[in-house]
Design a protein around this motif. Sequence first.
Motif, mmCIF file in Angstrom:
data_model
loop_
_atom_site.group_PDB
_atom_site.id
_atom_site.type_symbol
_atom_site.label_atom_id
_atom_site.label_comp_id
_atom_site.label_asym_id
_atom_site.label_seq_id
_atom_site.Cartn_x
_atom_site.Cartn_y
_atom_site.Cartn_z
ATOM 1 N N GLU A 81 2.181 1.807 8.701
ATOM 2 C CA GLU A 81 2.261 1.466 7.408
ATOM 3 C C GLU A 81 1.770 2.624 6.336
ATOM 4 O O GLU A 81 1.606 2.532 5.004
ATOM 5 N N LEU A 82 2.044 3.812 6.971
ATOM 6 C CA LEU A 82 1.617 4.996 6.033
ATOM 7 C C LEU A 82 2.866 5.670 5.666
ATOM 8 O O LEU A 82 4.180 5.643 5.958
ATOM 9 N N GLU A 83 2.807 6.034 4.138
ATOM 10 C CA GLU A 83 4.067 6.677 3.572
ATOM 11 C C GLU A 83 3.506 7.853 2.886
ATOM 12 O O GLU A 83 2.419 8.075 2.740
ATOM 13 N N LEU A 103 -1.013 11.416 2.612
ATOM 14 C CA LEU A 103 -0.124 10.001 2.623
ATOM 15 C C LEU A 103 -0.925 8.881 2.058
ATOM 16 O O LEU A 103 -2.026 9.106 1.624
ATOM 17 N N ARG A 104 -0.464 7.640 2.094
ATOM 18 C CA ARG A 104 -1.003 6.446 1.695
ATOM 19 C C ARG A 104 -0.735 5.526 2.617
ATOM 20 O O ARG A 104 0.342 5.404 2.848
ATOM 21 N N GLY A 105 -1.698 4.621 2.557
ATOM 22 C CA GLY A 105 -1.379 3.003 3.202
ATOM 23 C C GLY A 105 -2.169 2.099 2.527
ATOM 24 O O GLY A 105 -2.562 2.032 1.338
ATOM 25 N N PRO A 106 -2.075 0.951 2.901
ATOM 26 C CA PRO A 106 -2.615 -0.084 2.309
ATOM 27 C C PRO A 106 -4.147 -0.346 2.011
ATOM 28 O O PRO A 106 -4.642 -0.774 1.156
ATOM 29 N N ASP A 107 -4.791 0.524 2.997
ATOM 30 C CA ASP A 107 -6.257 0.751 2.766
ATOM 31 C C ASP A 107 -6.650 2.098 1.888
ATOM 32 O O ASP A 107 -7.870 2.259 1.714
ATOM 33 N N GLY A 108 -5.546 2.664 1.641
ATOM 34 C CA GLY A 108 -6.051 3.942 0.724
ATOM 35 C C GLY A 108 -5.427 5.138 1.316
ATOM 36 O O GLY A 108 -4.557 5.209 1.988
ATOM 37 N N PRO A 109 -5.699 6.290 0.504
ATOM 38 C CA PRO A 109 -5.162 7.646 0.900
ATOM 39 C C PRO A 109 -5.570 8.121 2.292
ATOM 40 O O PRO A 109 -6.464 7.671 2.784
ATOM 41 N N LYS A 138 -15.797 6.384 2.495
ATOM 42 C CA LYS A 138 -15.784 6.466 3.772
ATOM 43 C C LYS A 138 -14.467 7.342 4.120
ATOM 44 O O LYS A 138 -13.318 7.040 3.798
ATOM 45 N N ALA A 139 -14.725 8.135 5.171
ATOM 46 C CA ALA A 139 -13.511 8.832 6.048
ATOM 47 C C ALA A 139 -13.721 8.812 7.230
ATOM 48 O O ALA A 139 -14.667 8.811 7.715
ATOM 49 N N VAL A 140 -12.523 8.111 7.892
ATOM 50 C CA VAL A 140 -12.614 8.154 9.426
ATOM 51 C C VAL A 140 -11.428 9.017 10.095
ATOM 52 O O VAL A 140 -10.318 9.035 9.574
ATOM 53 N N GLY A 141 -11.683 9.791 11.014
ATOM 54 C CA GLY A 141 -10.801 10.883 11.392
ATOM 55 C C GLY A 141 -10.425 10.007 12.756
ATOM 56 O O GLY A 141 -10.783 9.740 13.784
ATOM 57 N N ARG A 176 -8.307 9.053 7.214
ATOM 58 C CA ARG A 176 -8.257 7.693 6.191
ATOM 59 C C ARG A 176 -9.135 7.851 5.492
ATOM 60 O O ARG A 176 -10.473 7.742 5.963
ATOM 61 N N LEU A 177 -9.148 7.483 4.091
ATOM 62 C CA LEU A 177 -10.190 7.401 3.186
ATOM 63 C C LEU A 177 -10.050 6.199 2.559
ATOM 64 O O LEU A 177 -9.170 5.551 2.169
ATOM 65 N N SER A 178 -11.278 5.596 2.426
ATOM 66 C CA SER A 178 -11.362 4.280 1.564
ATOM 67 C C SER A 178 -12.546 4.124 0.686
ATOM 68 O O SER A 178 -13.396 4.920 0.961
#
Length: 180
Positions: A81-83, A103-109, A138-141, A176-178
């Motif tokens: 779901e990333l674009e 990128l961006r996804g449904p949960d954020g950048p 929050k940032a998760v690698g 992923r950032l949220s």
Amino acid sequence: SKAWCGGFRATEIEKAKYVAQVFTRHTALGIESFFCEMYFPQFGVLDLSLLRRSFDADPISPLQPQAAYYVTRNLATILDELEPSDFEYSIDRAPSNLEAFPLRGPDGPTLAIWLGGRAQDRCEGVSVDVHVNVPCRKAVGYDPMNGASQELSIVQSGDSMLLKGVLVHDWPLIIRLSSE
């Protein structure tokens, strides 16, 4: 012996890193991506498959997954779901071969970063500071080489959020950032 691609050779780990780079780059550029010859390891000189072949003399050739197979499987989940996106970011102490894609996804950048160039079996990595100009708490690698994820330390730094001391290797790190 040389094949149509010349004398290029890669170990299984190097191949897995290239596969991770290509699938991640294609996702970031909005390009459909697939692995050609995924289940056909019989063409000797070129290692085109995600499977490891046994000996040609085996009546039935048992196939075992290569590292690239597991990386592809991990990326199918991580990149889902990333674009492509265009949010602002900057990277302190970035080496000249650093590749980065927003990128961006449904949960954020999301930001994908890695060291470009020739992959190696062992890569010590480079520590960089990443500034993102998006609100996030929050940032998760995510690491496609082993499927692991780790929460990263994030702090406010002026108008941006700072991820300090992010270790970047020659395979993609998907951050992923949220705002949660």
